[in-house]
Enzyme design. Structure first.
Site, short mmCIF file in Angstrom:
data_model
loop_
_atom_site.label_atom_id
_atom_site.label_comp_id
_atom_site.label_asym_id
_atom_site.label_seq_id
_atom_site.Cartn_x
_atom_site.Cartn_y
_atom_site.Cartn_z
N TYR A 35 -22.47 26.51 56.16
CA TYR A 35 -22.96 25.85 54.96
C TYR A 35 -24.48 25.93 54.97
CZ TYR A 35 -23.13 22.14 51.35
OH TYR A 35 -23.35 21.41 50.22
N LYS A 44 -20.86 29.01 52.60
CA LYS A 44 -21.04 28.24 51.38
C LYS A 44 -22.53 28.30 51.06
CE LYS A 44 -20.54 23.77 49.09
NZ LYS A 44 -20.18 22.34 49.20
#
Length: 318
Positions: free
Chosen positions: A160, A188
């Protein structure tokens, strides 16, 4: 969970040419993922029944996967035991109809590794691991952190990258090295660096999921795998329709659908309130499982909620 190969590539995905243009990128957890809120009771306790009902609704409305205990899921204020219980409940509710990705990121490598094992035991299909925050480690320490978490369990990892919250970027060169690890399969992407992202896409098999809703179509068009969306909590079919149109070769229609959704995206994600607050306000106003937010967050006021509901109704009527 959708069928995957050992490397996480979605099996059966079309990669046709002409009018049927489907991204050939790996899709280890599907294409349309929701960063799901964590429902609480009015007393502020974990609402597992509500979580199951919301999860089932989201999957029935077009979500391929559910990401639990991310920022939208209020991970800073849920306990380790609550995180594990949530994974078990949602995995039980959705079965093999959707992937379940557990957010386990903390600022502590040892604690994050423990959460990875907990998530694996609870039945997660994959992990979402954010860059260690606040301490702002250098890139070699960032890389070592992610490698340690990838080695801690047998589950595939999504990195992320959200420097606006963590204070530390996962630099493209670091991404290239991390992509060599067999269990680091996805990103992400909330770095707002489309050029840097494309450099990594060109040289790795990492699946890039847009983490910013207004960015979803742009990333998908250059080889992204799909999105991990907070806004999908409230309009999952509308967001999926953007990618469906693009895959069908209707790029103009995809752009129109993205643009139609942007007003609600802006209200939910850029109104000055955290997306968790606005999303829960809209879900609660529609009678769906959400409940209160936990302190230090505070609920949205009535004027904000009314504006969200009006924009939501406008979008679904379009």
């Amino acid at each position: 969970m959708q069928a995957t190969t050992a490397t996480g590539t979605e099996t059966g995905a079309e990669t046709g040419t002409g009018t049927g243009v489907t991204s050939p990128r790996p899709r280890p957890f599907g294409r349309t993922l929701c960063a799901m809120v964590t429902p609480f009771t009015d007393e502020g306790l974990l609402d597992l029944d509500g979580a199951q009902r919301l999860a089932e609704l989201l999957v029935s409305e077009g979500c391929d996967g559910l990401v639990l205990s991310g920022t939208t899921g209020e991970s800073p204020t849920t306990t380790d035991a609550e995180k594990s219980a949530l994974v078990r409940a949602v995995a039980e509710a959705v079965g093999d109809r959707a992937s379940v990705v557990a957010g386990i990121g903390t600022a502590d490598t040892r604690h994050t590794a423990e959460l990875a094992l907990d998530a694996e035991k609870a039945g997660a299909d994959g992990l979402l691991v954010v860059t260690p925050y606040y301490s702002r480690p250098p890139q070699d320490a960032v890389e070592a952190h992610f490698r340690a978490i990838a080695d801690a369990s047998g589950l595939p990892l999504t990195l992320y990258d959200i420097p606006g919250r963590t204070g530390t970027r996962i630099e493209p060169e670091t991404m290239l090295r991390l992509a060599e690890h067999p269990r680091i399969v996805a990103v992400k992407d909330c770095a707002y660096d489309l050029l840097g992202t494309q450099k990594v896409l060109a040289r790795t098999d990492l699946a890039y999921y847009a983490g910013c809703d207004e960015y979803a179509l742009a990333l998908y068009a250059v080889g992204g795998a799909g999105y991990i969306s907070t806004v999908a909590n409230v309009v999952p079919r509308r967001l999926r329709a953007v990618l469906d149109a693009f895959d069908a070769g209707d790029t103009g229609g995809a752009a129109r659908r993205q643009q139609q959704a942007n007003a609600l995206i802006e209200l939910l994600m850029a109104s000055g309130l955290p997306g968790t607050v606005t999303t829960k306000a809209l879900l609660n106003s529609r009678g769906l499982p959400a409940g209160p937010v936990r302190a230090p967050l505070r609920p949205a006021g009535q004027e904000v909620t009314d504006g969200l509901l009006a924009e939501y109704e406008r979008l679904v009527a379009a």
